[in-house]
Design an enzyme around this catalytic site. Structure first.
Site, PDB file in Angstrom:
ATOM      1  N   LYS A  22       7.686  12.248 -17.668  1.00  0.00           N
ATOM      2  CA  LYS A  22       8.524  11.126 -17.783  1.00  0.00           C
ATOM      3  C   LYS A  22       8.322   9.936 -16.969  1.00  0.00           C
ATOM      4  O   LYS A  22       8.314   8.915 -17.266  1.00  0.00           O
ATOM      5  CB  LYS A  22      10.010  11.388 -17.939  1.00  0.00           C
ATOM      6  CG  LYS A  22      10.953  10.578 -18.002  1.00  0.00           C
ATOM      7  CD  LYS A  22      12.433  11.237 -18.157  1.00  0.00           C
ATOM      8  CE  LYS A  22      12.891  11.461 -16.728  1.00  0.00           C
ATOM      9  NZ  LYS A  22      13.638  10.381 -15.896  1.00  0.00           N
ATOM     10  N   ASN A  23       8.380  10.419 -15.711  1.00  0.00           N
ATOM     11  CA  ASN A  23       8.630   9.251 -14.685  1.00  0.00           C
ATOM     12  C   ASN A  23       7.144   8.609 -14.440  1.00  0.00           C
ATOM     13  O   ASN A  23       7.111   7.746 -13.327  1.00  0.00           O
ATOM     14  CB  ASN A  23       9.259   9.840 -13.200  1.00  0.00           C
ATOM     15  CG  ASN A  23      10.518  10.042 -13.614  1.00  0.00           C
ATOM     16  OD1 ASN A  23      11.319   9.802 -14.504  1.00  0.00           O
ATOM     17  ND2 ASN A  23      11.116  10.842 -12.557  1.00  0.00           N
ATOM     18  N   CYS A 117      24.652   5.279 -11.877  1.00  0.00           N
ATOM     19  CA  CYS A 117      24.619   6.419 -12.500  1.00  0.00           C
ATOM     20  C   CYS A 117      25.360   7.469 -12.096  1.00  0.00           C
ATOM     21  O   CYS A 117      25.996   7.585 -10.744  1.00  0.00           O
ATOM     22  CB  CYS A 117      23.108   6.676 -13.186  1.00  0.00           C
ATOM     23  SG  CYS A 117      22.523   7.493 -11.800  1.00  0.00           S
ATOM     24  N   ARG A 122      22.569   3.283  -7.289  1.00  0.00           N
ATOM     25  CA  ARG A 122      21.178   2.977  -7.571  1.00  0.00           C
ATOM     26  C   ARG A 122      20.953   1.712  -7.487  1.00  0.00           C
ATOM     27  O   ARG A 122      20.733   0.854  -8.657  1.00  0.00           O
ATOM     28  CB  ARG A 122      21.074   3.595  -9.055  1.00  0.00           C
ATOM     29  CG  ARG A 122      21.404   4.956  -9.438  1.00  0.00           C
ATOM     30  CD  ARG A 122      20.462   6.014  -8.622  1.00  0.00           C
ATOM     31  NE  ARG A 122      19.164   5.801  -9.013  1.00  0.00           N
ATOM     32  CZ  ARG A 122      18.613   6.670 -10.013  1.00  0.00           C
ATOM     33  NH1 ARG A 122      19.339   7.388 -10.933  1.00  0.00           N
ATOM     34  NH2 ARG A 122      17.169   6.521 -10.287  1.00  0.00           N
ATOM     35  N   VAL A 124      19.127  -2.528  -7.071  1.00  0.00           N
ATOM     36  CA  VAL A 124      17.740  -2.654  -7.225  1.00  0.00           C
ATOM     37  C   VAL A 124      17.516  -3.945  -6.533  1.00  0.00           C
ATOM     38  O   VAL A 124      16.660  -4.702  -6.697  1.00  0.00           O
ATOM     39  CB  VAL A 124      17.509  -3.170  -8.897  1.00  0.00           C
ATOM     40  CG1 VAL A 124      17.597  -1.893  -9.723  1.00  0.00           C
ATOM     41  CG2 VAL A 124      18.652  -4.051  -9.332  1.00  0.00           C
ATOM     42  N   ASP A 307      14.157  15.408  -7.064  1.00  0.00           N
ATOM     43  CA  ASP A 307      14.391  15.939  -8.289  1.00  0.00           C
ATOM     44  C   ASP A 307      14.423  17.308  -8.410  1.00  0.00           C
ATOM     45  O   ASP A 307      14.433  17.992  -9.476  1.00  0.00           O
ATOM     46  CB  ASP A 307      13.381  15.183  -9.098  1.00  0.00           C
ATOM     47  CG  ASP A 307      13.505  13.878  -9.422  1.00  0.00           C
ATOM     48  OD1 ASP A 307      12.961  12.912  -9.975  1.00  0.00           O
ATOM     49  OD2 ASP A 307      14.514  13.282  -8.919  1.00  0.00           O
ATOM     50  N   ARG A 399      16.866  14.090 -22.151  1.00  0.00           N
ATOM     51  CA  ARG A 399      16.151  12.750 -21.557  1.00  0.00           C
ATOM     52  C   ARG A 399      14.882  13.117 -20.645  1.00  0.00           C
ATOM     53  O   ARG A 399      14.155  12.400 -20.569  1.00  0.00           O
ATOM     54  CB  ARG A 399      17.213  12.236 -20.581  1.00  0.00           C
ATOM     55  CG  ARG A 399      18.344  11.616 -21.308  1.00  0.00           C
ATOM     56  CD  ARG A 399      19.236  10.644 -20.276  1.00  0.00           C
ATOM     57  NE  ARG A 399      18.475   9.855 -19.567  1.00  0.00           N
ATOM     58  CZ  ARG A 399      18.635   9.020 -18.370  1.00  0.00           C
ATOM     59  NH1 ARG A 399      19.752   9.217 -18.095  1.00  0.00           N
ATOM     60  NH2 ARG A 399      18.017   8.272 -17.921  1.00  0.00           N
TER      61      ARG A 399
HETATM   62  C1  EPZ Z   1      12.845   7.158  -9.459  1.00  0.00           C
HETATM   63  O1  EPZ Z   1      14.150   6.716  -9.422  1.00  0.00           O
HETATM   64  C2  EPZ Z   1      12.807   8.337 -10.346  1.00  0.00           C
HETATM   65  N1  EPZ Z   1      12.930   7.775 -11.682  1.00  0.00           N
HETATM   66  C3  EPZ Z   1      14.063   9.227  -9.944  1.00  0.00           C
HETATM   67  O2  EPZ Z   1      14.000  10.291 -10.960  1.00  0.00           O
HETATM   68  C4  EPZ Z   1      13.788   9.801  -8.679  1.00  0.00           C
HETATM   69  O3  EPZ Z   1      14.976  10.821  -8.141  1.00  0.00           O
HETATM   70  C5  EPZ Z   1      13.760   8.786  -7.595  1.00  0.00           C
HETATM   71  O4  EPZ Z   1      12.503   7.861  -7.917  1.00  0.00           O
HETATM   72  C6  EPZ Z   1      13.377   9.537  -6.140  1.00  0.00           C
HETATM   73  O5  EPZ Z   1      11.949  10.084  -6.488  1.00  0.00           O
HETATM   74  C7  EPZ Z   1      12.153   7.203 -12.252  1.00  0.00           C
HETATM   75  O6  EPZ Z   1      10.828   7.322 -11.782  1.00  0.00           O
HETATM   76  C8  EPZ Z   1      12.489   6.579 -13.743  1.00  0.00           C
HETATM   77  P1  EPZ Z   1      14.411   5.113  -5.624  1.00  0.00           P
HETATM   78  P2  EPZ Z   1      14.294   5.278  -8.578  1.00  0.00           P
HETATM   79  O7  EPZ Z   1      14.335   3.665  -6.089  1.00  0.00           O
HETATM   80  O8  EPZ Z   1      13.183   4.593  -8.537  1.00  0.00           O
HETATM   81  C9  EPZ Z   1      17.596   3.186  -2.762  1.00  0.00           C
HETATM   82  C10 EPZ Z   1      14.884  11.709 -12.701  1.00  0.00           C
HETATM   83  O9  EPZ Z   1      15.517  12.634 -12.522  1.00  0.00           O
HETATM   84  N2  EPZ Z   1      17.250   2.082  -3.241  1.00  0.00           N
HETATM   85  O10 EPZ Z   1      13.238   5.677  -5.222  1.00  0.00           O
HETATM   86  O11 EPZ Z   1      15.388   4.443  -9.188  1.00  0.00           O
HETATM   87  C11 EPZ Z   1      18.021   4.033  -3.762  1.00  0.00           C
HETATM   88  O12 EPZ Z   1      19.537   3.779  -3.743  1.00  0.00           O
HETATM   89  C12 EPZ Z   1      15.191  10.558 -11.945  1.00  0.00           C
HETATM   90  O13 EPZ Z   1      13.863  11.585 -13.543  1.00  0.00           O
HETATM   91  C13 EPZ Z   1      17.725   0.986  -2.720  1.00  0.00           C
HETATM   92  O14 EPZ Z   1      18.755   0.875  -1.978  1.00  0.00           O
HETATM   93  O15 EPZ Z   1      14.665   5.801  -6.872  1.00  0.00           O
HETATM   94  C14 EPZ Z   1      17.957   5.528  -3.290  1.00  0.00           C
HETATM   95  O16 EPZ Z   1      18.924   5.857  -2.471  1.00  0.00           O
HETATM   96  C15 EPZ Z   1      16.389  10.594 -11.343  1.00  0.00           C
HETATM   97  N3  EPZ Z   1      17.426  -0.438  -3.312  1.00  0.00           N
HETATM   98  C16 EPZ Z   1      16.540   5.300  -2.627  1.00  0.00           C
HETATM   99  O17 EPZ Z   1      16.384   4.062  -2.611  1.00  0.00           O
HETATM  100  C17 EPZ Z   1      16.582  -0.431  -4.161  1.00  0.00           C
HETATM  101  O18 EPZ Z   1      16.337  -1.690  -4.774  1.00  0.00           O
HETATM  102  C18 EPZ Z   1      15.208   5.845  -3.458  1.00  0.00           C
HETATM  103  O19 EPZ Z   1      15.495   5.230  -4.835  1.00  0.00           O
HETATM  104  C19 EPZ Z   1      15.935   0.532  -4.899  1.00  0.00           C
HETATM  105  C20 EPZ Z   1      16.364   1.944  -4.243  1.00  0.00           C
END
Ligand code: EPZ
Length: 420
Positions: A22-23, A117, A122, A124, A307, A399
């Site tokens: 998925k990811n 969520c 989360r 960006v 995950d 999902r």
């Molecule tokens: C991806 O989410 C995955 N989703 C998540 O899988 C996974 O848990 C996560 O990476 C960590 O491996 C997809 O790939 C669609 P991050 P993502 O940005 O990219 C902080 C599942 O179960 N952060 O790596 O949203 C954030 O708050 C899902 O399939 C910022 O502060 O995660 C977190 O603490 C759940 N600012 C950390 O970084 C930003 O602009 C890592 O988040 C972006 C992130």
């Protein structure tokens, strides 16, 4: 609302095929926005999130043709708007992945700001800051991210304050059509990022260093079409391997990627599982034994993946000894614990640490799924609990896990979907 009904106590045994990841599929589908030539993506998992992403691309005017084997042909030449509306984005945060490609290829994008969520706020901000560094004008109005650039984005050196998977993916995609060189530092190294990069390279992108913490992209004028199969899902693979360990059984996952789960396999061995690997399969044989508790601390790849955290809390809940689980990535990713306590687990959460004292048996109980991976851990707990467990709100599971009751049923689990 559908529920899963599981009767515990069966040792799982057999072979299961890993679905497409998925990811990896979500960013790769977003990457199709970078060319007007036809693209075919194969090995897509049949999941709600994938349908949502295809719906989103369709709502922009892209042609979407799905065949019975979940290969999809995308035609972006008919795109007529660059908007990702709130009603779609609120159901899937990963919609943010269309932002980079839209701005880079079409010079504009209006993408609803994804809310938080269940597992955390989360943000960006790193996505947006990176695009601004490349010359995009970004504002947030009425809950929408409004991004635009006159002409092309410019290559830039971008340092991520935090390792972000989709942040790396968004900027990697944006950089492929930028004018000049982009260097992404402190980039995510996840296998899904590598899969996206390989797909982009098959479209003519010039990328080096993917899989390391520094990715260099030389922008090109345009990208061409491709046919690309998505990598196998390593988290689904890991979940089925933990299912073998928690039930004392033996499960082989085939058509999977052996190299993407090193941290998980080493923890399964530490828990007492016999782990063997072939070219494209991984097998866990617990030989009827009860697992030993293990300590987990989540971190970006190649360290232990967040995950898989909930699945190991479930494993520890019936293990010999006490396991300490530390969640370092998300601020609220222990919601499965309250539901496991209803099944008799002995778990104490303090801040980002859960102390799990293994008990002989869990007891079946009605429980509620709260987020994708937490719900998978409830399935694992139910498989090993005495009696029946009914899991509510299983749309969370749908999902991220394709045909979960069929796959677990084929391994001997007593599991059925109750429609109501
Ligand atoms: C991806 O989410 C995955 N989703 C998540 O899988 C996974 O848990 C996560 O990476 C960590 O491996 C997809 O790939 C669609 P991050 P993502 O940005 O990219 C902080 C599942 O179960 N952060 O790596 O949203 C954030 O708050 C899902 O399939 C910022 O502060 O995660 C977190 O603490 C759940 N600012 C950390 O970084 C930003 O602009 C890592 O988040 C972006 C992130």
């Amino acid at each position: 609302m559908d529920k899963l009904l599981i009767t515990g106590g069966t040792r799982l045994n057999g072979v299961v095929r890993a679905s497409g990841a998925k990811n990896a599929a979500l960013p790769i589908l977003a990457a199709t926005l970078l060319t007007k030539e036809l693209i075919t993506i194969k090995n897509l998992p049949h999941l709600h999130d994938i349908t949502t992403m295809l719906e989103l691309l369709g709502s922009m005017g892209c042609g979407v043709v799905v065949d019975e084997k979940m290969s999809v042909q995308l035609d972006v030449s008919t795109l007529n708007n660059c908007e990702a509306p709130y009603d779609l984005v609120k159901t899937m945060r990963a919609s943010i992945l269309v932002l980079g490609p839209l701005v880079s290829h079409f010079g504009k994008a209006v993408v609803s700001l994804p809310g938080g969520c269940a597992i955390g706020s989360r943000p960006v901000d790193l996505h947006l800051r990176g695009l601004e560094a490349m010359g995009a004008k970004i504002s947030v109005e009425g809950g929408d991210i409004i991004a635009s650039v006159d002409g092309r984005l410019k290559g830039a050196r971008i340092f991520f304050d935090k390792v972000t998977v989709t942040g790396t993916e968004n900027l990697l995609m944006a950089a492929t059509l930028a004018d000049g060189k982009t260097i992404l530092e402190n980039a995510a190294r996840e296998p899904e990022v590598v899969d996206l990069a390989e797909c982009l390279i098959s479209m003519g992108a010039k990328i080096k260093g993917h899989g390391t913490d520094t990715i260099t992209i030389e922008g090109v004028e345009s990208l061409h079409g491709t046919t690309y199969p998505v990598m196998p899902d390593r988290i689904e693979t890991g979940t089925f391997l933990v299912a073998a360990a928690i039930t004392g059984g033996k499960v082989r996952v085939i058509d999977t990627n052996v190299k993407s789960l090193e941290a998980v396999l080493s923890k399964l061995e530490e828990a007492g599982a016999k782990v063997t690997c072939g070219d494209n399969w991984i097998e866990v044989d617990m030989e009827g034994r009860r697992p030993d508790a293990v300590n987990i601390s989540t971190a970006p790849y190649p360290a232990f993946p967040t995950d898989m955290q909930a699945q190991f809390v479930a494993l520890n809940s019936i293990a010999n000894g006490v396991g300490r689980v530390i969640e370092n990535i998300f601020e609220n990713r222990f919601m499965h614990v309250d539901e496991m306590l209803r099944m008799g687990a002995d778990i104490e959460v303090s801040g980002n640490t859960a102390i799990v004292r293994g008990c002989e048996r869990l007891k079946g109980a009605p429980v509620m799924a709260t987020d994708l991976r937490a719900s998978a851990s409830l399935v694992l707990s139910a498989l090993v609990a005495e009696g029946d467990t009914k899991i509510d709100r299983i749309y969370h599971i749908d999902r991220g896990y394709e045909c979960i009751e069929e796959k677990f049923g084929a391994l001997g689990a007593k599991i059925s979907r109750v429609l109501n």
